[in-house]
Design a protein around this motif. Structure first.
Motif, short mmCIF file in Angstrom:
data_model
loop_
_atom_site.label_atom_id
_atom_site.label_comp_id
_atom_site.label_asym_id
_atom_site.label_seq_id
_atom_site.Cartn_x
_atom_site.Cartn_y
_atom_site.Cartn_z
N PHE A 261 32.76 -20.62 -28.60
CA PHE A 261 32.82 -19.67 -27.49
C PHE A 261 33.57 -20.19 -26.26
CE2 PHE A 261 29.66 -16.08 -26.11
CZ PHE A 261 30.73 -15.28 -25.77
N ALA A 262 33.25 -21.41 -25.84
CA ALA A 262 33.76 -21.89 -24.56
C ALA A 262 35.14 -22.52 -24.65
CB ALA A 262 32.77 -22.90 -23.97
N THR A 263 35.73 -22.53 -25.84
CA THR A 263 36.84 -23.48 -26.06
C THR A 263 38.22 -22.87 -26.27
OG1 THR A 263 36.62 -23.49 -28.47
CG2 THR A 263 35.22 -25.02 -27.25
N GLN B 188 35.99 -22.45 -17.58
CA GLN B 188 36.37 -23.83 -17.27
C GLN B 188 37.58 -24.27 -18.10
OE1 GLN B 188 33.30 -26.96 -17.06
NE2 GLN B 188 34.50 -28.03 -18.58
N ALA B 189 37.52 -24.00 -19.39
CA ALA B 189 38.65 -24.38 -20.26
C ALA B 189 39.89 -23.57 -19.90
CB ALA B 189 38.27 -24.15 -21.73
N ALA C 121 41.28 -24.45 -24.54
CA ALA C 121 41.46 -25.86 -24.90
C ALA C 121 41.91 -25.99 -26.35
CB ALA C 121 40.16 -26.63 -24.67
N THR C 122 41.31 -25.20 -27.23
CA THR C 122 41.71 -25.24 -28.64
C THR C 122 43.18 -24.85 -28.78
OG1 THR C 122 39.45 -24.69 -29.28
CG2 THR C 122 41.16 -24.38 -30.95
N SER D 166 45.47 -25.12 -26.49
CA SER D 166 46.29 -26.21 -25.91
C SER D 166 46.55 -27.27 -26.97
CB SER D 166 45.56 -26.89 -24.74
OG SER D 166 45.24 -25.97 -23.73
N ARG E 259 47.07 -27.02 -16.19
CA ARG E 259 48.06 -27.88 -16.87
C ARG E 259 49.33 -27.12 -17.20
NH1 ARG E 259 43.32 -28.92 -19.76
NH2 ARG E 259 44.07 -27.76 -21.58
#
Lengths: 291, 384
Positions: free
Chosen positions: A70-72, A109-110, A75-76, A78, A117
């Motif tokens: 869920f939270a990623t 957050q991610a 980031a995943t 990226s 970035r």
């Protein structure tokens, strides 16, 4: 008579998906993929599309799809992009496809990290304004006064909808856009454009949800259009900080026309509707002052 | 080439020699020097992998999920709270069968805030489906990174290389840095047949049926067990190329021992000195060093023990209200034996307390003389 549109005829969404009747998020995927085309990889956190993509080994879209927690999502994506580049693939487009819960709330957050970035990915939030996959609970994307299973009190959701686009804008990213499937040509154009931009891009799709918004499944496109025509949802782009409205609506319809066709706003009084009209008017003053 | 390296730099050099494609990491003491060095090596062009400076450990492992899914060799490093924060992702990437390698520099868990070492952080991740290898020297850290990639990529299970915060991470030791050509021979380029290909519309980690899920987990368990043999094979190959041998468990002076210290991590090095001292005093002491925790070398352990030989298991970790975690695992592994040795569990050095040769000798004597309680954890504070 044949009407010629700018929308590509190719379909990357198959007919066998598992969406509810009238699902706005499915229309959204259909037009997004028409704009993006192949050489696209989708990254999807927990959301309705976890189900709509199909159970293993089936897949309802014509491009690879990586499910992630869920939270990623950002980031995943990226990491997926970095992995492709490390393997010599610079051209594949990495696209996050996430709901509003996974974007406004648990994934924020991610998302902020990836935007900060300036990762070379496109993040798409299909915003149906609540946790629909778990059965309609309030999210940061839920509008004020809307009924959900966790805002069942008399007045509906107490807090205004989180202004996520402004949060993204504060990250100084090259491209932000809003779209909704009631305006498919605008949608396809923006996805095509986003694909051609390098760096972190963010598109928010307003996606009507018949069971969550409590409207007839045949009303999805009408509501998507009414959201724009009443000014409740503004179509715009922010390119390198420059804000531009995609559609001027000098004579906006009354907000009530949009609200009254949704069961989630059934409890609203005339006074509530006047208040919500004032909120929309104030938002438009800000949009117009920036255009 | 022989160099004097701190443990964290030995790890970073290992990651560079492994030709890692993607590093994704977030700072936390005492791990940070690994990623600082990789960043420096990247900026000077000596390390060519992509480096993602993520905003959290949870995202560090999520980025590894993304990069490893497309077949890129992926690495991260963390400690303590950072590892705990990743917990969800640890389950996910082992379920997704991604051969990611991570260094965990042991640091005790808060509250209260604590910077120094113990193994409760890594051992709390026991059931996440990761392999865990514990190191006792800086040479072993560098070598274990290479071994971990080789084993992980053969069985498609992620691997954690674990060592003691400060005791090893910040301590300089001479390390033989292997030649790149030899490393390439030991660790060929990663070719993952199950990687996501952008031109093939497939879903990854989509919902299975309960039956399929059960089978996937049974397969993971099967391959985790298979990894024991793969590790031994990798150890043999490593020895052929580099002249150093790594085994799942390593006995030291155990042949005629009455009581054997069972130790993991840096204290295993200290325990060699303690055993030598005890031997000088005429005591029949031995040491068994535990390198692999997952997969757990249960069969090797059963083959090794003798009913009349006591085991004194030293745990710098604990499962509250029960035992030290290595001790639990060892007792469980020995249970199928008809005649089992006596096993005593000792808790020592939590939160970075020194595990000195004196303390280890005391522990050995407690077990050897049968003074310790075999039914519970024996808490051993170093009085010095």
């Amino acid at each position: 008579m044949t009407i010629k549109t700018s929308i590509p005829e190719s379909e990357l969404l198959s007919a066998g998906h598992l969406a509810c009747q009238g699902c706005g998020a499915t229309l959204a995927m259909r037009y997004a993929l028409k704009g993006l085309g192949k050489e696209t990889v989708l990254v999807t956190p927990a959301c309705c599309w976890t189900i709509l993509a199909g159970p293993a080994p089936r897949l309802s879209v014509g491009v690879p799809l990586l499910h992630c927690p869920f939270a990623t999502a950002a980031a995943t994506a990226s990491g997926l992009k970095a992995g492709l580049v490390a393997k010599g693939d610079e051209k594949t487009q990495v696209v996050v496809w996430a709901g509003d819960g996974g974007t406004f709330d648990i994934g924020l957050q991610a998302l902020s990290g990836a935007a900060d970035r300036n990762e070379d990915i496109l993040y798409v939030c299909y915003d149906n304004e609540a946790y629909m996959n778990t059965g309609i609970q309030r999210s940061g994307g839920t509008p004020q006064k809307a009924w959900t299973m966790t805002t069942q009190g008399k007045g509906g959701s107490e807090r205004p909808k989180k202004d996520l686009d402004s949060i993204l804008e504060a990250h100084h990213i090259p491209y932000i856009a809003t779209v909704t499937p009631g305006y498919p040509e605008d949608m396809v154009r923006k996805f095509k454009k986003a694909r051609g931009i390098k760096g972190f891009r963010f598109i928010r799709v307003l996606s009507p949800c018949p069971p969550g918004w409590k409207h007839d499944s045949s009303d999805t496109v009408d509501l998507s259009k009414l959201a724009v025509q009443t000014g409740s949802f503004a179509l715009y782009e922010i390119e390198d900080g420059a804000f531009r409205l995609s559609m001027k609506t000098p004579k906006r319809k009354a907000v009530g026309e949009y609200l009254k066709r949704q069961g989630r706003f059934r409890h609203l009084t005339e006074k509530d509707i006047v208040e919500m009209q004032e909120v929309v008017d104030a938002a438009w003053k800000r949009y117009e002052s920036r255009s | 080439m022989r160099k004097v390296l701190m443990g964290n730099h030995a790890a970073a050099v290992g990651v560079k020699l492994a030709r890692t494609d993607v590093v994704s990491a977030y700072p936390i003491t005492p791990q940070t020097q690994i990623i600082e060095m990789l960043n420096d090596l990247g900026e000077s062009g000596q390390f060519t992998g992509r480096f993602i400076k993520v905003e959290s450990e949870h995202s560090a492992m999520a980025a590894c999920l993304g990069s490893a899914t497309v077949g890129a060799r992926s690495f991260t490093a963390t400690s303590s709270q950072g590892l705990a924060y990743m917990h969800e992702m640890l389950h996910w990437v082992s379920g997704a069968r991604l051969p990611i390698v991570m260094v965990d520099v042991n640091r005790a868990m808060g509250a209260p805030w604590i910077l120094w070492t113990d193994q409760t952080d890594s051992l709390s991740q026991r059931d996440t489906g990761w392999m865990q290898f514990y190191c006792s020297s800086n040479q072993e850290i560098l070598d274990s990174v290479l071994m971990a990639y080789r084993v992980a990529e053969q069985v498609l299970i992620p691997a954690m290389v674990v060592y003691d915060g400060f005791t090893l991470s910040h301590t300089y030791e001479p390390v033989d840095v292997p030649d790149q050509k030899l490393v390439d021979e030991f660790l060929p380029k990663l070719e993952n047949a199950y990687a996501l290909r952008p031109d093939t519309a497939e879903a990854f980690s989509a919902l299975p049926s309960p039956k399929e899920y059960y089978r996937l987990k049974a397969r993971l368990d099967h391959d985790m067990t298979r990894a024991l043999g793969v590790f031994e094979e990798a150890g043999k190959r490593f020895e052929e190329i580099f002249g150093r041998r790594y085994r799942l468990i390593e006995p030291y002076r155990c042949e005629d021992a009455d009581t054997i210290l069972v130790v993991s991590g840096a204290p295993a090095s200290t325990a060699q000195a303690a055993v030598d001292d005890l031997r000088k005093q005429g005591c029949r002491a031995g040491l068994l060093k535990m390198r692999a925790f997952r997969p757990f070398p249960a069969e090797a352990l059963r083959d090794f023990v003798r009913p009349g030989t006591r085991l004194a298991v030293v745990d710098r970790n604990y499962s509250q209200g029960h035992h030290g975690i290595f001790c639990e695992e060892i007792k469980s592994a020995l249970f199928p034996l008809k005649s089992r040795p006596e096993v005593y569990g000792f808790i020592a050095g939590l939160g970075g307390g020194d595990i000195t040769p004196e303390l280890l000798k005391e522990i050995w004597k407690e077990a050897d003389e049968g003074r310790a309680d075999a039914s519970t954890a024996n808490w051993m504070e170093d009085a010095r």
